[in-house]
Design a protein around this motif. Structure first.
Motif, PDB file in Angstrom:
ATOM      1  N   MET A 103      -2.561  -8.375   7.896  1.00  0.00           N
ATOM      2  CA  MET A 103      -1.845  -7.511   6.955  1.00  0.00           C
ATOM      3  C   MET A 103      -2.683  -6.286   6.629  1.00  0.00           C
ATOM      4  O   MET A 103      -3.909  -6.353   6.522  1.00  0.00           O
ATOM      5  N   ASP A 104      -2.008  -5.147   6.479  1.00  0.00           N
ATOM      6  CA  ASP A 104      -2.692  -3.916   6.108  1.00  0.00           C
ATOM      7  C   ASP A 104      -2.835  -3.811   4.591  1.00  0.00           C
ATOM      8  O   ASP A 104      -1.927  -4.193   3.844  1.00  0.00           O
ATOM      9  N   THR A 105      -3.938  -3.262   4.159  1.00  0.00           N
ATOM     10  CA  THR A 105      -4.132  -2.974   2.745  1.00  0.00           C
ATOM     11  C   THR A 105      -3.223  -1.826   2.324  1.00  0.00           C
ATOM     12  O   THR A 105      -3.109  -0.819   3.031  1.00  0.00           O
ATOM     13  N   ASP A 152     -12.402   2.826   1.005  1.00  0.00           N
ATOM     14  CA  ASP A 152     -13.567   2.413   1.789  1.00  0.00           C
ATOM     15  C   ASP A 152     -14.065   1.034   1.358  1.00  0.00           C
ATOM     16  O   ASP A 152     -14.566   0.259   2.182  1.00  0.00           O
ATOM     17  N   LEU A 153     -13.937   0.721   0.080  1.00  0.00           N
ATOM     18  CA  LEU A 153     -14.406  -0.574  -0.414  1.00  0.00           C
ATOM     19  C   LEU A 153     -13.473  -1.712  -0.003  1.00  0.00           C
ATOM     20  O   LEU A 153     -13.926  -2.815   0.336  1.00  0.00           O
ATOM     21  N   LEU A 154     -12.183  -1.458  -0.034  1.00  0.00           N
ATOM     22  CA  LEU A 154     -11.217  -2.512   0.283  1.00  0.00           C
ATOM     23  C   LEU A 154     -10.918  -2.600   1.779  1.00  0.00           C
ATOM     24  O   LEU A 154     -10.565  -3.669   2.285  1.00  0.00           O
ATOM     25  N   GLY A 155     -11.031  -1.474   2.479  1.00  0.00           N
ATOM     26  CA  GLY A 155     -10.818  -1.468   3.917  1.00  0.00           C
ATOM     27  C   GLY A 155      -9.352  -1.525   4.301  1.00  0.00           C
ATOM     28  O   GLY A 155      -8.496  -1.903   3.500  1.00  0.00           O
ATOM     29  N   PRO A 156      -9.039  -1.176   5.553  1.00  0.00           N
ATOM     30  CA  PRO A 156      -7.640  -1.120   5.982  1.00  0.00           C
ATOM     31  C   PRO A 156      -7.023  -2.481   6.274  1.00  0.00           C
ATOM     32  O   PRO A 156      -5.799  -2.617   6.255  1.00  0.00           O
ATOM     33  N   ASP A 157      -7.855  -3.467   6.575  1.00  0.00           N
ATOM     34  CA  ASP A 157      -7.346  -4.789   6.937  1.00  0.00           C
ATOM     35  C   ASP A 157      -7.507  -5.730   5.751  1.00  0.00           C
ATOM     36  O   ASP A 157      -8.605  -5.867   5.195  1.00  0.00           O
ATOM     37  N   ARG A 158      -6.422  -6.410   5.404  1.00  0.00           N
ATOM     38  CA  ARG A 158      -6.434  -7.240   4.209  1.00  0.00           C
ATOM     39  C   ARG A 158      -6.255  -8.708   4.556  1.00  0.00           C
ATOM     40  O   ARG A 158      -5.240  -9.106   5.140  1.00  0.00           O
TER      41      ARG A 158
END
Length: 291
Positions: free
Chosen positions: A1-3, A245-251
């Motif tokens: 899943m994408d953030t 940047d902290l959470l990133g694109p991939d969740r």
């Protein structure tokens, strides 16, 4: 899943800077009209959405904010993580105007708002023992620290109905007896609804003033509060800009289960559920209702 990060901006925070492909989109909700259109785009490759809680121009009072429509609209867009940014007063000398507090608990004293998506025909009970997401809260704390903001990790937010501020007696009760740290008017039922919608939720409270308990409260000039509000808004934008940047694109799935809050929450038997309400709940609870 994408953030997909959704930011609900409070007083003085009406947009996100630097979004690629920025576009205001209108999202229809069966729970009413959201506070405003939603600003969408990407920041450092991560999808972002911004919703002005009071509407651009500050048209909604804390009581009239359409909390259910706002959360439902963000869920319909595909938002996975909600960051609440709101102004508040402080009950603590060490939590001073200009400081931020990453909230981890609430006391809900609101009484004139719809507080649940569920009801007659589809009853559900979710846990809000820990009403914010620790993973998301930690990201907000790191972002604030990196932005040079004085930030406190953890605090209890007293949610009052408003729109008037507290009496001195109320303020002293909340501070001295109940042990609250800050006071505001908008995080409830927002946090409860985010949990029902299986959205991770973090609350960033921006202190504008000491509440009426403080002996110097009456001496504060409104221009000082406005100046603090403006500075806080700038700091809030700096905090938000660091989150992609902290959470990133991939969740990955939330390690605290926020995105699975409805797993065992719905009590109404399938044969007894109100089809009209189930249809309304399509975005919020479709994962467990089969929508």
């Amino acid at each position: 899943m994408d953030t997909f990060i959704g930011v609900i901006g409070g007083s003085g925070v009406y947009e996100i800077d630097g979004l690629d492909g920025a576009e205001w989109v209108t999202v229809a909700s069966p729970f009413g009209t959201p506070s405003d259109a939603i600003l969408t785009g990407r920041l450092n490759g991560v999808r972002m959405a911004f919703l002005p809680r009071h509407g651009r121009g500050h048209v909604h009072s804390p009581t009239t904010v359409p909390y259910r429509a706002n959360i439902d609209a963000l869920k319909r867009l595909g938002v996975t993580d909600v960051i609440s940014v709101s102004a508040c007063g402080s009950f603590r000398e060490d939590m001073a105007p200009g400081h931020f507090v990453i909230i981890d608990q609430f006391i809900d004293r609101t009484f004139a708002r719809e507080k649940s998506f569920f009801g007659t025909g589809c009853v559900a009970h979710v846990s809000v023992a820990h009403p914010t997401c620790p993973r998301l809260a930690e990201a907000c704390h790191t972002a604030a620290t990196d932005a040079g903001i004085t930030v406190h990790m953890g605090g209890t937010y007293l949610a009052m109905e408003g729109p008037q501020f507290s009496t001195m007696a109320e303020s002293k009760l909340y501070r001295d007896v109940w042990g609250c740290d800050v006071i505001g008017m908008t995080n409830m039922p927002e946090a409860k609804l985010a949990r029902e919608a299986e959205l991770c939720y973090a609350s960033v409270a921006m202190i504008t003033d000491f509440d009426s308990w403080h002996p110097d409260h009456g001496a504060v000039d409104i221009t000082d509060i406005i100046a603090t509000l403006a500075a806080n808004a700038g700091n809030a934008r700096s905090l938000v800009a660091r989150l992609p940047d902290l959470l990133g694109p991939d969740r990955a799935p939330c390690p605290h289960g926020c995105d699975r809050a409805l797993e065992h929450a719905i009590l109404t038997a399938p044969a007894s559920r109100d089809p009209a309400l189930v249809e309304q709940l399509g975005a919020v609870a479709g994962r467990v209702l089969g929508g």
